[in-house]
Structures are given as C-alpha cells and as structure tokens.
Write an enzyme that holds these catalytic residues in place. Structure first.
Site, PDB file in Angstrom:
ATOM      1  N   SER A   1      25.048  -0.686 -19.055  1.00  0.00           N
ATOM      2  CA  SER A   1      23.662  -1.017 -18.820  1.00  0.00           C
ATOM      3  C   SER A   1      23.402  -1.741 -17.492  1.00  0.00           C
ATOM      4  O   SER A   1      22.253  -1.838 -17.077  1.00  0.00           O
ATOM      5  CB  SER A   1      23.140  -1.889 -19.967  1.00  0.00           C
TER       6      SER A   1
ATOM      7  N   SER B   1      29.271  -2.377 -20.261  1.00  0.00           N
ATOM      8  CA  SER B   1      28.145  -2.365 -19.313  1.00  0.00           C
ATOM      9  C   SER B   1      28.445  -2.878 -17.915  1.00  0.00           C
ATOM     10  O   SER B   1      27.603  -2.727 -17.029  1.00  0.00           O
ATOM     11  CB  SER B   1      26.971  -3.136 -19.888  1.00  0.00           C
TER      12      SER B   1
ATOM     13  N   LYS C   1      21.852  -9.254 -12.631  1.00  0.00           N
ATOM     14  CA  LYS C   1      21.278  -8.416 -13.696  1.00  0.00           C
ATOM     15  C   LYS C   1      20.092  -9.139 -14.324  1.00  0.00           C
ATOM     16  O   LYS C   1      20.133 -10.366 -14.519  1.00  0.00           O
ATOM     17  CB  LYS C   1      22.357  -8.127 -14.752  1.00  0.00           C
TER      18      LYS C   1
HETATM   19  N1  GLN Z   1      26.692   1.291 -23.903  1.00  0.00           N
HETATM   20  C1  GLN Z   1      26.954   0.203 -24.785  1.00  0.00           C
HETATM   21  C2  GLN Z   1      25.726  -0.073 -25.619  1.00  0.00           C
HETATM   22  O1  GLN Z   1      24.787   0.604 -25.423  1.00  0.00           O
HETATM   23  C3  GLN Z   1      27.348  -1.016 -24.005  1.00  0.00           C
HETATM   24  C4  GLN Z   1      26.209  -1.790 -23.544  1.00  0.00           C
HETATM   25  C5  GLN Z   1      26.609  -3.102 -22.935  1.00  0.00           C
HETATM   26  O2  GLN Z   1      27.773  -3.366 -22.680  1.00  0.00           O
HETATM   27  N2  GLN Z   1      25.600  -3.968 -22.793  1.00  0.00           N
HETATM   28  O3  GLN Z   1      25.707  -0.923 -26.461  1.00  0.00           O
END
Ligand code: GLN
Length: 422
Positions: free
Chosen positions: A103, A127, A28
C-alpha cells in the site's frame, strides 16, 4: 515529478543539522504530521489534521530531514497496488502504465522518480516490500517492535511496522538508524535499535553467508520472476555466499491466516471513525445509528468496507473459534517454521512478489488475485521478523525484487547481505 505521488505537498523543515540534514523525505499519509493533513488515502480523513507528530516524524525532524510531502497509499493500507486510494492511483515511475505496488506506493514512487531522497512507509503484510520491488528501490520491514508505531494510524496493529525506502541499502539503513529504538509511547517497542549502527553494516560482505531458499515461496511464481531471482542468488554466490533449499510447510496457510487476522484487527481499529470524533461526518438526518451508518457508507471505499464486514464476521460470537482462533494457531505455526529454517541458514531468500507489477486497473475487479500476490510477504509479518526487498533485476523490462528475511532484530545481517546487490 511523477504523477499523483503526494496527497499533500507541504514542506516540513527539520533541525538545521543532524545525520539527515539536506535529505528530503516523503512520508506515507497514514503517519501523523502535526498541522499537516494525514488522510490515510481515505475520504473519511480527507480534512483530518493531526494535533501531534508520530514519533518517527519527530525523529526525522530532529535528524535534520526535510519532509517534502505526504505520499499516496491504498486506503488505510488495504491493498497491493495503491489503487484503492480515494485520491486516485499513482503511476509506477520505473514501469509507466503499471501500478507502483502498495500500500505504500506513493512512498516508493517518490524515491524511484527522484521526488524525494528517502521515504517512510508502513508494512502490515508487505506494504513496504511490494512497492519497493515493483518500483525497483530498496525497502525494509523492521522486526515487530524495532520502530515506534506511535502516531501511525492503525490497520492491523499486531502485524505492522514503519520502515524506510531508498535507492541504496546504505541510505535505507541510515534512515532506519534515525527511526529505530525504544519509545515510551509505544509499549511494544524494544531497545534493540538504540545501540545498532545499521548504515555501517552496509558493507556488502557476503563471504560465508548461508542463504536458505524456501521452496514453497517459488511455487506458483512467474517464470521470469524466478529466473531473475536465481540470477541475483548467483551474484551472491559469486561473492562467496552459498545457498541451499529449506522448507516452510505452513506458509500455504499464511495468506488465509493473515487476511483473517488483518481484517479482524481492521474491523476493530476502524470502529473509531464514527463521524463524531474524527473525520467525515454525514449531513444525513436521522438518529445516531442512522448517521453513523451513513457516515461510514460515504467515508469508506469498497475495499475497506469489505474488510470491515469480513473482520467483524470473523470475530463475531459463534465464528471466533472457527476463524480468528484458527488463524492465530496458523500464525504460531508459521513462526515456528521460520525459527527452524533460520536455524539452518543465516538468511532466507525469495522473490519479494511472485509476479511483476500489474498494469494499472488490471487487478481491481479481482480482490482474491490481489490477496494471493501477498503470498511471499505476509508470512514474515505473521512471524514478526525483519525483511528487506532489494532490486534483483528485470523481467520483460519490469522490476523484480529479492526478499531477504532474517532472525528477530537481525537487521544488520540483512543490510550487510542486501548491500551486495544495491
Ligand atoms: N496487501 C496487504 C493488505 O492489503 C498488505 C497491506 C499492508 O502491508 N498494509 O493487507
């Protein structure tokens, strides 16, 4: 190769041998790679090249893995669809025309499309698990402190962990074996992973396993998702597990608490992007304040700006007790509920996501819809616990994930149970 999976496609060769020799890994793009661009999916860091490797990258290289690219992601990890990336969205290889989740959408898509054997993502509120569920692959969110965050660009640092993706639970566990364990450069790490052997735990043996199903995590979920979830539970039952219902009353407050905490931490973590020390710098003329404002206006996307504004507000004098402190109280309550539920069952099970993957573009105009889709994943980060998402089947041709949650440092138990399904 699937579309727009990688932001940077540069090969980083690991050691000649080791447990991951011959395996390809997508990383990532918020995980630092020395000499290779690490953009966090943001214009702000479009040209940023870290001078050092994250601990997990060092461990991948030592284990003989070949890093094949830096994977697309929501900007700074803020999203559930990978559509907030400055570099454009990624299609879902398992459900073309749909989002890959977020994400860490590029990481999951890379594995689903066969562009990499394995991948690393980060999970602040789901994410890793969300894209694993949406792309039909396996993803593990480790216990807070199991994996070093040194070199991970921080979003919500009290919530997040780096973790693996793979086609099978055994492969994801083998990657966890490489990255887990104490790190003197991250004071929050724990030595629990040093002695563990996660890959060996992937026996698929669920005989006698007691599964707690928190009823609150089925409320409001899509019918097809719930049906697929129960089919997977029935499969575990056939193999000797039993299930019963448990309750997590506090989770109705988890999404609100999570977003207050995550945005507050984000507003503080992202203050460092001032155009002087890192990344994009505006050409606009003006005094320091004007240049600073212009740099951030140009460098950050809408979702990131929204979160910085809300987080700054939640932390500001006069509102701190009303929002931030209240969210911390809710976090403590969620933790307590999980402890209680896990005293009545070995693992807890729910659909990973209450909905199947959105169509590309569908959720972009409605941030609230996107936040609510995190209902089943964010409670686990508030409680610092480990969880795994494993493919449960499909509804209308779209992948559905099963989430298993275990006690702190109970990854071996989760891996054993999940490997009965993938
Ligand atoms: N969807 C969640 C957010 O937008 C989780 C994102 C993540 O785990 N980085 O914060």
């Amino acid at each position: 190769m699937a579309e727009n999976v990688f932001i940077t496609e540069e090969t980083i060769e690991g050691a000649a041998d080791g447990p991951l020799a011959g395996r390809t890994v997508a990383v990532k793009d918020n995980i630092s790679t020395a000499g290779v661009r690490t953009t966090c999916g943001s214009k702000m860091l479009e040209e940023y090249v870290p001078p050092y490797d994250a601990t997990v990258v060092e461990r991948l290289k030592d284990a003989g893995a070949t890093i094949v690219g830096k994977a697309n992601m929501d900007e700074f990890g803020m999203g559930t669809t990978t559509e907030t990336s400055y570099f454009g969205s990624t299609d879902n290889p398992a459900a073309p025309g749909h989002v890959p989740g977020g994400s860490s959408g590029g990481s999951a898509a890379a594995v689903a499309a066969g562009d990499a054997d394995l991948a690393l993502g980060s999970d602040t509120g789901g994410s890793i698990r969300c894209p694993a569920a949406f792309c039909g692959v396996v993803g593990i969110k480790p216990t807070y402190g199991l994996v070093s965050r040194y070199g991970l660009v921080a979003y919500g640092n009290s919530l997040e962990q780096i973790g693996p993706f793979a086609e099978t639970v055994e492969d994801a566990a083998a990657l966890l074996d490489v990255i887990a364990g104490d790190d003197e450069r991250d004071a929050t790490t724990h030595d629990a992973g040093d002695e563990a052997n996660y890959a060996d735990a992937a026996t698929g043996d669920v005989d006698g396993l007691s599964i707690g199903v928190p009823t609150e995590l089925l409320d409001g979920a899509d019918d097809g998702v719930v049906e697929t979830f129960w089919d997977a539970i029935a499969e575990l039952e056939d193999r000797g597990a039993e299930y019963h219902e448990v309750s997590l009353p506090s989770v109705e407050h988890a999404v609100e608490a999570y977003y207050v905490i995550a945005m507050s931490e984000a507003s503080s973590n992202l203050a460092r992007f001032d155009g002087v020390r890192y990344g994009h710098s505006s050409d606009a003329e003006g005094n320091w304040n004007e240049t600073f404002a212009q740099t951030r206006k140009e460098g950050f996307g809408d979702e990131v700006k929204r979160r910085i504004l809300l987080g700054t507000y939640a932390l500001s004098a006069g509102y701190h007790d009303k929002y931030y402190k209240k969210a911390q109280d809710a976090r403590a309550w969620v933790k307590q509920d999980f402890d209680e539920a896990l005293s009545e069952a070995d693992v807890l099970a729910s659909p990973t996501m209450p909905v199947p993957p959105f169509e590309l573009g569908e959720s972009l105009d409605d941030p609230l819809q996107m936040y609510l889709a995190d209902a089943n994943t964010v409670p686990v980060n508030l409680a610092d616990l480990p969880a795994i998402s494993v493919p449960a089947g499909e509804t209308d041709g779209l992948p559905v994930g099963l989430q298993l949650v275990g006690p702190a440092f109970g990854e071996e138990r989760l891996i054993r149970a999940a490997s009965a399904l993938a």
